[in-house]
Design an enzyme around this catalytic site. Structure first.
Site, short mmCIF file in Angstrom:
data_model
loop_
_atom_site.label_atom_id
_atom_site.label_comp_id
_atom_site.label_asym_id
_atom_site.label_seq_id
_atom_site.Cartn_x
_atom_site.Cartn_y
_atom_site.Cartn_z
N LYS A 83 -10.46 45.52 52.14
CA LYS A 83 -10.60 46.20 50.86
C LYS A 83 -9.31 46.97 50.57
O LYS A 83 -8.77 47.66 51.44
CB LYS A 83 -11.79 47.14 50.91
CG LYS A 83 -12.08 47.87 49.60
CD LYS A 83 -13.30 48.77 49.74
CE LYS A 83 -13.62 49.47 48.43
NZ LYS A 83 -14.83 50.33 48.53
N SER A 159 -18.03 49.39 45.03
CA SER A 159 -16.61 49.18 44.77
C SER A 159 -15.95 48.15 45.70
O SER A 159 -14.79 47.83 45.54
CB SER A 159 -15.85 50.51 44.88
OG SER A 159 -15.92 51.03 46.20
N SER A 183 -21.11 51.46 47.77
CA SER A 183 -20.01 50.53 47.56
C SER A 183 -19.94 49.37 48.53
O SER A 183 -19.24 48.39 48.27
CB SER A 183 -18.67 51.28 47.57
OG SER A 183 -18.55 52.09 46.43
#
Length: 476
Positions: A83, A159, A183
């Site tokens: 990420k 996210s 997330s």
């Protein structure tokens, strides 16, 4: 089906075994996934950066290590996607999902990435995220929105949306994520993969320049994968205390052993709505059906109440200060450390992030103190359930049709059943529960007692055995 397509559909565990045994080289694995990214990512938009040259060099080095008979790690030669928020790798672009940092190159490697590489994993790229992880959908001013491979008209969730989408589209066998309000779990549900939020403190975070800003609204790093076993494998590498994280904890866990644990004596509590969320009928139907899998595996299942005593409006009144002030804190630290005031760059910063920062300015320490009473009541209510039951299960999302360019907004607290567990710090997974009649993926949350992450993994693995979800990736 070509051999390279076959490689990209393997679980990370099986791919690692084949590389260790010499059936597949790390170079062959990396090339297969690079080719898959080339074929699929124009449509999905999961990656911000693809580390083509670096991954090839690392693969060649991994192959030489095996040829020389060197001792190698659990993930030797296995690609992993990181990420693009928190998972820094020295010398690789790291944007935080922000156009203001589109050319920023990390000057150090985060401890979690160091552990992955020490175990032999090969970083294949950095995955898309909204700016500083501020919302539950993945879209930004750097590369735009990320789609769910199951239905590309839908957003991948956020996210950690790029990581979830990359997994579901077979562009990586493993991926990392982080979770401040769901997330890891929101995109896992939206893309039909498995996301695991560990107990707060289990996976270290050596974030700088602030090492203390993760507890008002617990922010936790964790693994994402297509199988529970792969997530357990990744967690086993990521977890463990680190001196640079003042909140990391020494806990002796064996995630991989938990995957094969029988669940015949497991007591499962099922809350269809955590007492306050409005669940769409189509989501409730899929989740009800999935929960029956625990009984098929021999566990006992009871529908329960989570008696926190609040209405949704009261919970929203408490969660808005905790989350928006956390984002205001991010903006403040950025201004202090980098000299960049996000509010002075409205042309490059999304309206949703600016609105969240502005909302955070409306609260003071006394407002946050008042939220602690509500947060404690929610914590106690979850604890009360888990004193009697081993696992609490509930839907991940209340509805599952968020469009590719859609933003549910700053007040969309009824959409995600995830954020209460960022207040409480419990370990929580989101596992695929099935598809609605319209073909939209539904997630099921599994919540365990603090530091009993193994129980969550065991229950998740039982669900996967009873209701396999690997068919979701056949065409993805």
């Amino acid at each position: 089906m070509s051999s390279r397509t076959t490689l990209t559909q393997l679980s990370a565990t099986e791919l690692a075994d084949r590389i260790h045994n010499g059936d597949v080289t790390a170079t062959e694995a990396v090339e297969a996934f690079l080719e898959r990214i080339e074929d699929r990512d124009d449509e999905i938009n999961a990656f911000v950066t693809v580390c083509t040259d670096e991954a090839r060099e690392a693969a060649a080095e991994a192959d030489r290590a095996l040829e020389n008979g060197e001792d190698v790690g659990l993930l030797h030669g296995v690609p992993v996607a990181l990420k693009d928020l928190g998972y820094l790798k020295e010398g690789v672009r790291h944007t935080f999902g922000s156009a203001l940092f589109s050319d920023y190159v990390a000057e150090r490697t985060a401890v979690t990435v160091e552990r992955l590489e020490e175990a032999g994993a090969i970083v294949i790229g950095k995955t898309n995220t909204p700016e500083f992880g501020h919302k539950g959908t993945t879209d930004n001013e750097v590369v735009g929105p990320t789609a769910s491979p199951i239905d590309t008209d839908l957003n991948a969730g956020g996210s950690s949306g790029g990581s979830a989408a990359a997994l579901a589209a077979n562009m990586t066998p493993l991926a990392t994520g982080s979770d401040a309000g769901g997330s890891l779990r929101i995109p896992a549900a939206a893309c039909g993969v498995y996301g695991f939020k560990p107990t707060f403190g289990l996976v270290p975070d050596d974030d700088r320049p602030s090492a203390f800003g993760r507890s008002t609204h617990h922010v936790t790093k964790g693994p994402m994968a297509r199988t529970v076993e792969d997530a357990a494998l990744l967690l086993s590498v990521m977890m463990g205390p680190d001196a640079a994280d003042p909140r990391s904890v020494p806990v002796d866990l064996e995630p991989l052993e938990a995957v094969d644990r029988p669940v015949s004596d497991l007591e499962v509590a099922y809350s269809p709505d955590l007492e306050v969320f409005s669940i769409d009928d189509e989501v409730r139907t899929v989740v009800d059906d999935a929960v029956a899998a625990f009984e098929a595996a021999g566990a006992t299942v009871d529908e329960v109440s989570v008696d926190h005593g609040y209405e949704m409006a009261e919970l929203q009144e408490a969660v808005t200060p905790t989350f928006t002030t956390a984002m205001l804190g991010t903006a403040t630290i950025l201004e202090e450390s980098q000299g960049i005031d996000l509010r002075a760059h409205s042309d490059a910063v999304s309206d949703s992030l600016l609105a969240m920062i502005e909302a955070g300015t409306q609260y003071d320490p006394s407002d946050l103190a008042r939220t602690e009473i509500v947060r404690t009541a929610v914590f106690d209510a979850v604890q009360d359930v888990l004193e009697e039951y081993d696992v609490l299960v509930a839907p991940t999302l209340s509805y599952v049709d968020v469009g590719l360019h859609e933003d549910p907004g700053i007040d969309a607290w009824n959409w995600t059943l995830t954020w209460p567990f960022n207040w409480t710090g419990h370990p929580v997974a989101s596992a695929p529960a099935g598809l609605t009649d319209r073909g939209h993926p539904v997630g099921l949350q599994l919540v365990g007692r603090r530091f009993e992450d193994e129980t969550v993994l065991a229950a998740s693995a039982a669900l996967e055995r009873e209701r396999p979800w690997d068919w979701l990736y056949d065409e993805a």
